[in-house]
Every structure is written in C-alpha cells, then in structure tokens.
Design an enzyme around this catalytic site. Sequence first.
Site, PDB file in Angstrom:
ATOM      1  CB  SER A  49      -0.937  -0.011   1.218  1.00 14.77           C
ATOM      2  OG  SER A  49      -0.195  -0.256   2.393  1.00 14.77           O
ATOM      3  CG  PHE A  73      -2.233  -3.964   9.493  1.00 20.18           C
ATOM      4  CD1 PHE A  73      -3.609  -4.133   9.508  1.00 20.18           C
ATOM      5  CD2 PHE A  73      -1.536  -4.232  10.669  1.00 20.18           C
ATOM      6  CE1 PHE A  73      -4.269  -4.572  10.640  1.00 20.18           C
ATOM      7  CE2 PHE A  73      -2.192  -4.674  11.814  1.00 20.18           C
ATOM      8  CZ  PHE A  73      -3.557  -4.843  11.791  1.00 20.18           C
ATOM      9  CB  ALA A 111       1.094  -9.517   6.276  1.00 18.85           C
ATOM     10  CB  ALA A 139       8.542  -1.430   6.718  1.00 24.09           C
ATOM     11  CE1 TYR A 224      20.115   2.433   1.643  1.00 24.28           C
ATOM     12  CE2 TYR A 224      20.561   2.506   3.997  1.00 24.28           C
ATOM     13  CZ  TYR A 224      20.668   3.062   2.737  1.00 24.28           C
ATOM     14  OH  TYR A 224      21.335   4.244   2.564  1.00 24.28           O
ATOM     15  CE1 TYR A 234      17.892   0.531   7.742  1.00 29.11           C
ATOM     16  CE2 TYR A 234      19.466  -1.047   6.849  1.00 29.11           C
ATOM     17  CZ  TYR A 234      18.174  -0.597   6.982  1.00 29.11           C
ATOM     18  OH  TYR A 234      17.156  -1.291   6.379  1.00 29.11           O
ATOM     19  CE  LYS A 243      15.824  -4.430   5.748  1.00 34.49           C
ATOM     20  NZ  LYS A 243      14.487  -4.829   5.247  1.00 34.49           N
ATOM     21  CG  LEU A 273      14.049   6.201  -2.384  1.00 42.35           C
ATOM     22  CD1 LEU A 273      13.233   5.344  -3.325  1.00 42.35           C
ATOM     23  CD2 LEU A 273      14.126   7.632  -2.940  1.00 42.35           C
ATOM     24  CB  THR A 275       9.230   4.958   2.896  1.00 39.63           C
ATOM     25  OG1 THR A 275      10.083   4.379   3.876  1.00 39.63           O
ATOM     26  CG2 THR A 275       9.783   4.699   1.518  1.00 39.63           C
TER      27      THR A 275
HETATM   28  P1  NAD Z   1       6.525   1.418   4.096  1.00 35.45           P
HETATM   29  O1  NAD Z   1       6.332   1.769   5.528  1.00 35.45           O
HETATM   30  O2  NAD Z   1       6.281   2.482   3.075  1.00 35.45           O
HETATM   31  O3  NAD Z   1       5.563   0.174   3.701  1.00 35.45           O
HETATM   32  C1  NAD Z   1       5.309  -0.875   4.562  1.00 35.45           C
HETATM   33  C2  NAD Z   1       4.162  -1.725   4.042  1.00 35.45           C
HETATM   34  O4  NAD Z   1       3.957  -2.809   4.978  1.00 35.45           O
HETATM   35  C3  NAD Z   1       2.792  -1.006   3.963  1.00 35.45           C
HETATM   36  O5  NAD Z   1       2.090  -1.485   2.838  1.00 35.45           O
HETATM   37  C4  NAD Z   1       2.087  -1.459   5.243  1.00 35.45           C
HETATM   38  O6  NAD Z   1       0.658  -1.435   5.169  1.00 35.45           O
HETATM   39  C5  NAD Z   1       2.591  -2.882   5.332  1.00 35.45           C
HETATM   40  N1  NAD Z   1       2.491  -3.464   6.682  1.00 35.45           N
HETATM   41  C6  NAD Z   1       3.126  -3.078   7.813  1.00 35.45           C
HETATM   42  N2  NAD Z   1       2.781  -3.911   8.832  1.00 35.45           N
HETATM   43  C7  NAD Z   1       1.922  -4.827   8.319  1.00 35.45           C
HETATM   44  C8  NAD Z   1       1.238  -5.943   8.843  1.00 35.45           C
HETATM   45  N3  NAD Z   1       1.350  -6.322  10.120  1.00 35.45           N
HETATM   46  N4  NAD Z   1       0.434  -6.641   8.016  1.00 35.45           N
HETATM   47  C9  NAD Z   1       0.270  -6.300   6.713  1.00 35.45           C
HETATM   48  N5  NAD Z   1       0.934  -5.268   6.153  1.00 35.45           N
HETATM   49  C10 NAD Z   1       1.738  -4.535   6.940  1.00 35.45           C
HETATM   50  O7  NAD Z   1       7.979   0.781   4.006  1.00 35.45           O
HETATM   51  P2  NAD Z   1       9.140   0.801   2.897  1.00 35.45           P
HETATM   52  O8  NAD Z   1      10.145   1.834   3.278  1.00 35.45           O
HETATM   53  O9  NAD Z   1       8.597   0.756   1.514  1.00 35.45           O
HETATM   54  O10 NAD Z   1       9.841  -0.599   3.251  1.00 35.45           O
HETATM   55  C11 NAD Z   1       9.572  -1.806   2.577  1.00 35.45           C
HETATM   56  C12 NAD Z   1      10.838  -2.661   2.586  1.00 35.45           C
HETATM   57  O11 NAD Z   1      11.860  -1.977   1.849  1.00 35.45           O
HETATM   58  C13 NAD Z   1      11.407  -2.914   3.985  1.00 35.45           C
HETATM   59  O12 NAD Z   1      11.926  -4.203   4.035  1.00 35.45           O
HETATM   60  C14 NAD Z   1      12.536  -1.898   4.068  1.00 35.45           C
HETATM   61  O13 NAD Z   1      13.541  -2.266   4.982  1.00 35.45           O
HETATM   62  C15 NAD Z   1      13.039  -1.936   2.628  1.00 35.45           C
HETATM   63  N6  NAD Z   1      13.876  -0.796   2.218  1.00 35.45           N
HETATM   64  C16 NAD Z   1      13.505   0.491   2.492  1.00 35.45           C
HETATM   65  C17 NAD Z   1      14.348   1.546   2.128  1.00 35.45           C
HETATM   66  C18 NAD Z   1      13.981   2.990   2.396  1.00 35.45           C
HETATM   67  O14 NAD Z   1      14.854   3.849   2.292  1.00 35.45           O
HETATM   68  N7  NAD Z   1      12.741   3.281   2.714  1.00 35.45           N
HETATM   69  C19 NAD Z   1      15.545   1.273   1.425  1.00 35.45           C
HETATM   70  C20 NAD Z   1      15.862  -0.040   1.135  1.00 35.45           C
HETATM   71  C21 NAD Z   1      15.023  -1.076   1.542  1.00 35.45           C
END
Ligand code: NAD
Length: 395
Positions: A49, A73, A111, A139, A224, A234, A243, A273, A275
């Site tokens: 989402s 969620f 989830a 996340a 990451y 991190y 990770k 990024l 988020t």
């Molecule tokens: P985000 O917070 O934007 O998205 C998290 C998603 O998980 C959402 O869709 C949320 O609804 C869902 N979620 C959370 N808890 C839940 C649950 N209990 N049940 C169902 N859905 C649930 O996060 P993001 O930054 O896009 O991170 C996603 C992945 O990418 C993570 O593994 C993060 O470590 C990785 N990542 C992020 C970055 C960054 O800079 N943001 C960089 C590299 C990797």
Amino acid sequence: MVIQPKIRGFICTNAHPEGCAKQVAEQIRYIQGKPKLNGPKRVLVIGASTGFGLASRIAAAFGFGADTIGVFFERPAEKDRTASAGWYNTAAFEQAARAEGLVAESINGNAFSDEIKQETIALIKEKLGQVDLVVYSLASPRRTHPKTGETYTSVIKPIGQAYENKTVNFMTGAVSTVSVPPATEDEIRQTVAVMGGEDWEFWIRDLLEAGVLAEGAKTVAYSYIGPKITYPIYREGTIGRSKNDLEATALKLDRALDDAVGGGAVVSVNKALVTQSSSAIPIVPLYISLLFKVMKDKGLHEGTIEQMYRLYADRLYAAEPAVDEAGRIRIDDWEMREDVQREVDSLWEQISVDNLNELADLEGYRNDFLRLFGFGIPGVDYEADVEPNVPLTRG
Ligand code: NAD
C-alpha cells in the site's frame, strides 16, 4: 471535510484522498511512459500500500500487465478521521488497474498472522489460480508470532556501543547531535523476529504447500546497506541484523523454490528513500537529504517507482540478472557510486544549522514526506471540502 496535514514528530496522522490518488496516478504515468515489460502476469505483493511495495505493485500491473493481489495493514476513515495514506493509495490503484481490465484485489489485515496467509491463498485460488511473483515488502514496528503468540517490538539501535552523530529534524530544520544507546541482546532478538526473514519464509512455505506458486515462480524481498556513516545505526545495528537474517532466508528459499517449482528467491538492495519507515530512523533523514542533493545535481535521482521499474526491467526479469558476491540484486548501485558517496561524505563534514538549506536538499525531503500522505501535490485544492470515506471493494 477540509484536510490539512497533521504532523506529530516524524509521522503524519492523516492523509488526503485526492493527493494520494494523484501521486499514484503519477507513478502509473511513469510506468506507462516506459517500454512494456515481459514478465509475470500474476503477482502477489505483501506490503502493497505504500513505499516500495506500492511501487512494486504499480510497476507489475502497468509494466507487465499483471493481475495483482495486495496485502497490507491500513486504516479506513472513521467519523472525523481520514483513512491512512495506504488505504487511499490502494483505492486509487485498484480503480486504475481495473479500468485497464486487470484483476486488482486487496486484503487488509495482519500479514504476520496465519489467518491472513490463508485468506490470501483462498483469494489467489479464486481470482488468479496461482502467482508467478511474490514481492515481500513489509516494514512494521511489531509482530506477533503466529505459533507462539509472543509479540516482538523492533528497535533501531546500534550494537555493542552507543552511537553519536548529527541528525536533523526535517520539519524544523534543527540540526543536533543524537546519541543512541546500544541494544540489549533481547532487543536484537526481537528486532530480528519482526524484520528478519522468518515471516517471509512462513509465507513462501504456506504458498508452496497450498500449490499456488506457479512453475518458475520467484520471490523478492527488500534490503538496505548504505554508507559507512550510517553503519552503526543501520547495517551494523539491530535493523542490519534483521537484514542479514532476511538475506540468509533468501538463500534458503531460493533452494526450496528451485526444488519445488523451478523458481527462485532473491533480495534486492534498494536505494535510501523517504518512506514512512525510513523517516523514523535517527541520522538517516540527514543522510538522505544530502544524498538527494548530490544525486539530483548529478541527474541520478530516483524515487520508488523508478527503482522498481529498474528492478524488474534490468535485474529480476533481465536475460542475465546481475547479482553481487552475496547473491543480492543491487539497485542501490547509483547511491553507492564512489563519486556520489565521496561528495556526501564531504557535505556531512561541513553540515550545520547555518548551511543546511544550501548543502542539503531538506526541502526535497520534506516535500517527499508530505507527498507520502497526499499533501503538497500540485493541482490539489487543500482548502476544498473532500469526502474522506473512500471504499475498497472487491472487483
Ligand atoms: P513502508 O512503511 O512504506 O511500507 C510498509 C508496508 O507494509 C505497507 O504497505 C504497510 O501497510 C505494510 N504493513 C506493515 N505492517 C503490516 C502488517 N502487520 N500486516 C500487513 N501489512 C503490513 O515501508 P518501505 O520503506 O517501503 O519498506 C519496505 C521494505 O523496503 C522494507 O523491508 C525496508 O527495509 C526496505 N527498504 C527500504 C528503504 C527505504 O529507504 N525506505 C531502502 C531499502 C530497503
């Protein structure tokens, strides 16, 4: 309801339905402007989402022409409260995907639970039969273990010793020094239980057992690494431990999927990024605003959607997908370029409250943060009355 941003620290507690819909439409337009991709036609995205998961879903639907099921969620609107951004994002995505004749179904729930996994399997059987790609992009600050009932909380802390460095309050522009105490053994264990690979493994095992992974099915999860400045908080901290666990899980799942369906599992290391999750990490927002400055100056900047297109087109579904020595896909390659990191290091040394706006792209950070919740988007009238109650429906 007139909806203006309500910011508390590093979170925004409301969201704007039209703003969210517009930023989803922009991501769709980006993908539609790119060459169509050859790849999976049935995709499950867990964490679909917001952030990387949302972009993965959009890129799959509009790049591959894939039918998608998204799990997340999110909170629907209540009396005087807007829905969460991910709710509005999904409503906009589903409408656009269905207008193209694609299946776009969603499951809103925890989830990490066995119930949601089984509900998802039933929906796959009903709507898609099987899936060819599973994107795992959760996340979360907490997870309740489905077998033991223990609830774990993740923390973002260094390991071994306290870590002190500069940080910025991206809303006020105040630069300060923050000291984060080291994690206890139990905090490390709990963080790995939330953000490590166990739940990803549970998902893939359940999907395999139910026979809903197609021949050749792949799965990808996101990681990451980042630069040395952020290592203590991190990659060498509690999150880094989780990770490591996620990456070890990929190797295990790769073998299991190869044996069962001739498929595979891989981790993609993505770029830093803005988020909802990354804004909560100390020190990282300052690094990101310096990184944005350097990458934008060099014409290398990407958002989640550009990253996900590159992941699919040049890596996951490329003829010869390049991986690093640990078997990971690296779409953080531009962030980690030596010239980029050298410039970020030099800016990091100089940064203070007086030169922040000149040396860092704090405005870009702040704009991206507000955009996550549908605010600050050109063409949206934030004084206008809007209907906060947007339904999510079955197609
Ligand atoms: P985000 O917070 O934007 O998205 C998290 C998603 O998980 C959402 O869709 C949320 O609804 C869902 N979620 C959370 N808890 C839940 C649950 N209990 N049940 C169902 N859905 C649930 O996060 P993001 O930054 O896009 O991170 C996603 C992945 O990418 C993570 O593994 C993060 O470590 C990785 N990542 C992020 C970055 C960054 O800079 N943001 C960089 C590299 C990797």
